[in-house]
Motif scaffolding. Structure first.
Motif, PDB file in Angstrom:
ATOM      1  N   THR A  50       9.354  15.994   9.316  1.00 51.68           N
ATOM      2  CA  THR A  50       8.225  15.257   9.732  1.00 51.68           C
ATOM      3  C   THR A  50       8.863  13.988  10.551  1.00 51.68           C
ATOM      4  N   ILE A  51       7.943  13.634  11.612  1.00 52.90           N
ATOM      5  CA  ILE A  51       8.053  12.715  12.428  1.00 52.90           C
ATOM      6  C   ILE A  51       6.823  11.744  12.475  1.00 52.90           C
ATOM      7  N   PHE A  52       7.071  10.547  12.318  1.00 54.37           N
ATOM      8  CA  PHE A  52       5.741   9.466  12.121  1.00 54.37           C
ATOM      9  C   PHE A  52       5.689   8.837  13.330  1.00 54.37           C
ATOM     10  N   LEU A  53       4.588   8.688  14.092  1.00 51.55           N
ATOM     11  CA  LEU A  53       4.134   7.743  15.160  1.00 51.55           C
ATOM     12  C   LEU A  53       3.546   6.675  15.007  1.00 51.55           C
ATOM     13  N   VAL A 101       0.635   0.403   6.721  1.00 47.55           N
ATOM     14  CA  VAL A 101       1.460   0.758   5.670  1.00 47.55           C
ATOM     15  C   VAL A 101       0.889   1.611   4.645  1.00 47.55           C
ATOM     16  N   SER A 102      -0.343   1.526   4.214  1.00 45.34           N
ATOM     17  CA  SER A 102      -0.915   2.307   3.334  1.00 45.34           C
ATOM     18  C   SER A 102      -0.964   3.777   3.605  1.00 45.34           C
ATOM     19  N   ASP A 103      -0.842   4.014   4.980  1.00 48.85           N
ATOM     20  CA  ASP A 103      -0.865   5.343   5.447  1.00 48.85           C
ATOM     21  C   ASP A 103       0.373   6.057   5.491  1.00 48.85           C
ATOM     22  N   PHE A 104       1.426   5.082   5.822  1.00 49.73           N
ATOM     23  CA  PHE A 104       2.725   5.549   5.836  1.00 49.73           C
ATOM     24  C   PHE A 104       3.066   5.808   4.121  1.00 49.73           C
ATOM     25  N   GLU A 105       2.818   5.053   3.313  1.00 49.24           N
ATOM     26  CA  GLU A 105       2.926   5.559   1.739  1.00 49.24           C
ATOM     27  C   GLU A 105       2.656   6.924   1.299  1.00 49.24           C
ATOM     28  N   TYR A 106       1.258   7.286   1.837  1.00 47.60           N
ATOM     29  CA  TYR A 106       0.498   8.482   1.408  1.00 47.60           C
ATOM     30  C   TYR A 106       1.228   9.673   2.388  1.00 47.60           C
ATOM     31  N   GLU A 107       1.424   9.404   3.671  1.00 48.46           N
ATOM     32  CA  GLU A 107       2.228  10.195   4.643  1.00 48.46           C
ATOM     33  C   GLU A 107       3.721  10.785   3.982  1.00 48.46           C
ATOM     34  N   LYS A 108       4.176   9.471   3.585  1.00 47.50           N
ATOM     35  CA  LYS A 108       5.586   9.775   3.192  1.00 47.50           C
ATOM     36  C   LYS A 108       5.668  10.811   1.850  1.00 47.50           C
ATOM     37  N   ALA A 109       4.705  10.871   1.119  1.00 49.37           N
ATOM     38  CA  ALA A 109       4.552  11.536  -0.018  1.00 49.37           C
ATOM     39  C   ALA A 109       4.338  13.043   0.233  1.00 49.37           C
TER      40      ALA A 109
END
Length: 157
Positions: A115-118, A93-101
């Motif tokens: 941006t596509i997240f896998l 989840v912490s990766d998602f927060e950083y990557e979403k920013a």
């Protein structure tokens, strides 16, 4: 129109976490460019040339995979290679927060690039290049974390 995607990262070294995301993304795009970002502020463990060579070797039989190095903003490199998508791997989840920013900033700079997240497979969720570098630096066995071409380089060092 071809669906061209950029998967940016340092890939220092390439890990099974990276290849897991790449392998699952191949069928989603017509071309997947592995973009090795060069950050003047960071001192990588392996040269850009070495990282490019690893990816070329790992994906030598996959014509959809291209590899290139770049400096500067990822959105600018996307424009240069005509990529409409940026691929990012998510472990936690912490990766998602950083990557979403980052994705939000990229979208504000160019809203034509999506941006596509896998998420990575659960068995690779703890495999991070930073941790793998620590294993290598301390003489540990990295065979369960990196593909064979990377392992050969480590063993020959």
């Amino acid at each position: 129109m071809q669906r061209i995607c950029l998967f940016p990262g340092t890939f220092d070294p390439v890990t099974f976490g990276h290849t897991d995301v790449i392998d699952r993304a191949i069928d989603l795009f017509d071309e997947l460019i592995i973009g090795i970002g060069v950050n003047a502020g960071k001192q990588p463990m392996y040269s850009v040339e070495q990282r490019v060579a690893w990816i070329k070797e790992i994906y030598k039989d996959q014509p959809k995979i291209k590899v290139a190095s770049y400096e500067g903003l990822t959105v600018n490199f996307c424009k240069k290679v005509n990529a409409q998508f940026i691929l990012r791997g998510i472990r936690y989840v912490s990766d998602f927060e950083y990557e979403k920013a980052i994705a939000d900033m990229n979208r504000m700079m160019d809203d034509s690039i999506e941006t596509i997240f896998l998420t990575c497979s659960p068995r690779y969720s703890t495999v991070a290049s930073t941790l793998v570098r620590d294993v290598i630096r301390n003489g540990g066995d990295a065979s369960q974390f990196v593909p064979e071409p990377v392992l050969k380089t480590i063993r020959n060092a």
